[in-house]
Design a protein around this motif. Structure first.
Motif, PDB file in Angstrom:
ATOM      1  N   ARG A 141      40.522  34.483  42.779  1.00 46.11           N
ATOM      2  CA  ARG A 141      39.220  34.618  43.438  1.00 46.11           C
ATOM      3  C   ARG A 141      39.388  35.093  44.884  1.00 46.11           C
ATOM      4  NH1 ARG A 141      37.322  29.756  42.327  1.00 46.11           N
ATOM      5  NH2 ARG A 141      36.165  30.484  40.510  1.00 46.11           N
ATOM      6  N   ARG A 142      40.334  34.470  45.596  1.00 45.49           N
ATOM      7  CA  ARG A 142      40.550  34.842  46.999  1.00 45.49           C
ATOM      8  C   ARG A 142      41.094  36.269  47.106  1.00 45.49           C
ATOM      9  NH1 ARG A 142      38.460  31.117  50.810  1.00 45.49           N
ATOM     10  NH2 ARG A 142      38.264  29.156  49.665  1.00 45.49           N
ATOM     11  N   MET A 143      42.042  36.620  46.255  1.00 47.67           N
ATOM     12  CA  MET A 143      42.628  37.955  46.298  1.00 47.67           C
ATOM     13  C   MET A 143      41.597  39.022  45.953  1.00 47.67           C
ATOM     14  SD  MET A 143      46.245  37.047  44.418  1.00 47.67           S
ATOM     15  CE  MET A 143      47.409  35.880  45.145  1.00 47.67           C
ATOM     16  N   THR A 144      40.749  38.729  44.983  1.00 44.25           N
ATOM     17  CA  THR A 144      39.715  39.677  44.579  1.00 44.25           C
ATOM     18  C   THR A 144      38.703  39.877  45.700  1.00 44.25           C
ATOM     19  OG1 THR A 144      39.954  39.086  42.246  1.00 44.25           O
ATOM     20  CG2 THR A 144      37.898  40.147  42.902  1.00 44.25           C
ATOM     21  N   ASP A 145      38.264  38.785  46.302  1.00 48.26           N
ATOM     22  CA  ASP A 145      37.277  38.873  47.381  1.00 48.26           C
ATOM     23  C   ASP A 145      37.825  39.654  48.569  1.00 48.26           C
ATOM     24  OD1 ASP A 145      35.538  37.418  45.857  1.00 48.26           O
ATOM     25  OD2 ASP A 145      35.812  35.528  46.941  1.00 48.26           O
ATOM     26  N   ALA A 146      39.132  39.509  48.827  1.00 49.40           N
ATOM     27  CA  ALA A 146      39.754  40.225  49.946  1.00 49.40           C
ATOM     28  C   ALA A 146      39.992  41.695  49.622  1.00 49.40           C
ATOM     29  CB  ALA A 146      41.072  39.561  50.320  1.00 49.40           C
ATOM     30  N   GLY A 147      40.002  42.027  48.338  1.00 49.79           N
ATOM     31  CA  GLY A 147      40.130  43.414  47.917  1.00 49.79           C
ATOM     32  C   GLY A 147      41.514  44.008  48.058  1.00 49.79           C
ATOM     33  N   HIS A 148      42.560  43.133  48.106  1.00 44.30           N
ATOM     34  CA  HIS A 148      43.903  43.679  48.307  1.00 44.30           C
ATOM     35  C   HIS A 148      44.902  43.284  47.224  1.00 44.30           C
ATOM     36  CE1 HIS A 148      44.865  39.628  49.438  1.00 44.30           C
ATOM     37  NE2 HIS A 148      44.310  39.691  50.635  1.00 44.30           N
ATOM     38  N   GLY A 149      44.460  42.614  46.185  1.00 44.99           N
ATOM     39  CA  GLY A 149      45.390  42.191  45.140  1.00 44.99           C
ATOM     40  C   GLY A 149      46.325  41.109  45.643  1.00 44.99           C
ATOM     41  N   GLY A 150      47.424  40.900  44.912  1.00 44.59           N
ATOM     42  CA  GLY A 150      48.380  39.868  45.293  1.00 44.59           C
ATOM     43  C   GLY A 150      49.307  39.534  44.146  1.00 44.59           C
ATOM     44  N   VAL A 151      50.009  38.423  44.305  1.00 44.75           N
ATOM     45  CA  VAL A 151      50.983  37.994  43.306  1.00 44.75           C
ATOM     46  C   VAL A 151      50.817  36.497  43.051  1.00 44.75           C
ATOM     47  CG1 VAL A 151      53.422  37.863  42.666  1.00 44.75           C
ATOM     48  CG2 VAL A 151      52.626  39.723  44.146  1.00 44.75           C
ATOM     49  N   ILE A 152      50.792  36.137  41.795  1.00 41.67           N
ATOM     50  CA  ILE A 152      50.805  34.735  41.372  1.00 41.67           C
ATOM     51  C   ILE A 152      52.117  34.489  40.637  1.00 41.67           C
ATOM     52  CG2 ILE A 152      49.721  32.998  39.898  1.00 41.67           C
ATOM     53  CD1 ILE A 152      47.068  34.577  40.293  1.00 41.67           C
TER      54      ILE A 152
END
Length: 272
Positions: A141-152
């Protein structure tokens, strides 16, 4: 959101996490603390969550003393979604966001099958499997809202690939669930630019693991050894927490940018 081609970057750039923020659950000691230290060494600001808030705060203080990054420790019970959300909010507000989320928190109480209560089963699945879901959901949710992707990164276990020692039915089931969750989330989150990887350690002696072994009646645990059924190294030694932390760092960094959905065995060849 496609994952960028990083072929033109130097090795130093690929491993660097400078400018990123990582959250590590169960990071107050053991594997979690070792993971947090390596992520910080790579340049990430780190939020450590743990059910023992004092441990989390102390680990963050130690991390900040070793590396020139920001580090915070906070209470987090991965079975309580509100605390997971609160920790993510703290990371976003105080450390700049959520770029890497490591679901490390886990338990493995042992009991023979005929003594496995509904309560024990539910507790293990709640921490190990639902906890990974809660963390991944909040991170996504946080990565999507920030619009930059990420890694889990989900810390699984060799028990997610096979049967393990006697008395670990709930634990084995939970870690198979984590492997399945890793693959499914990789599928669902790829369009958002979010990669999901798993790391499956063999047994590594840590404070928590030794306590769990002792509680299960393993008399060698007090001497610093471990349960014989969990030691089958092919490389001539048992693992230490940093052996696992380095694999997690690989997953979290752009070194693994072309990977998602896999669970990497960090097991000294145990499952061969």
């Amino acid at each position: 959101m496609p994952i960028p081609d990083v072929s033109g970057r130097s090795l130093g750039e690929l491993i660097s996490l400078a400018g990123r923020t990582a959250v590590v659950t169960g990071g107050g000691r053991g594997l979690g603390k070792a993971i947090a230290l390596r992520l910080a060494e790579a340049g990430a600001n780190v939020l450590i969550g743990d059910v023992d808030e004092a441990l989390a705060v102390a680990a963050a203080k130690d991390l900040g003393a070793r590396h020139p990054v920001q580090a915070l420790g906070t209470f987090m019970d991965v079975t309580d979604t509100a605390t997971v959300t609160a920790a993510a909010g703290l990371a976003a507000e105080s450390l700049g966001g959520v770029d890497v989320w490591v679901n490390n928190a886990g338990i493995f109480p042992a009991a023979p099958l005929l003594e496995v209560t509904d309560e024990l089963w539910d507790r293990v699945l709640a921490v190990n499997a639902r906890g990974a879901l809660a963390g991944s959901r909040e991170a996504a949710r946080r990565m999507t809202d920030a619009g930059h992707g990420g890694v889990i990164v989900n810390v699984a276990s060799t028990a997610g690939f096979r049967a393990s020692g006697p008395g670990l039915a709930a634990y084995v089931a939970s870690k198979h669930a984590v492997r399945g969750l890793t693959r499914q989330l990789a599928l669902e989150l790829a369009p958002r630019g979010i990669r999901v990887l798993g790391v499956a350690p063999t047994y590594v002696p840590t404070e928590g693991n030794r306590l769990a072994a002792a509680a299960a009646g393993d008399t060698t645990a007090e001497a610093g050894d471990t349960m014989p059924v969990m030691t089958n190294s092919r490389i001539g030694r048992m693992g230490v927490p940093d052996d696992i932390a380095r694999v997690v760092l690989f997953c979290a960094s752009d070194l693994s940018a072309f990977m998602t959905g896999s669970t990497l065995l960090a097991d000294a060849g145990e499952t061969l």
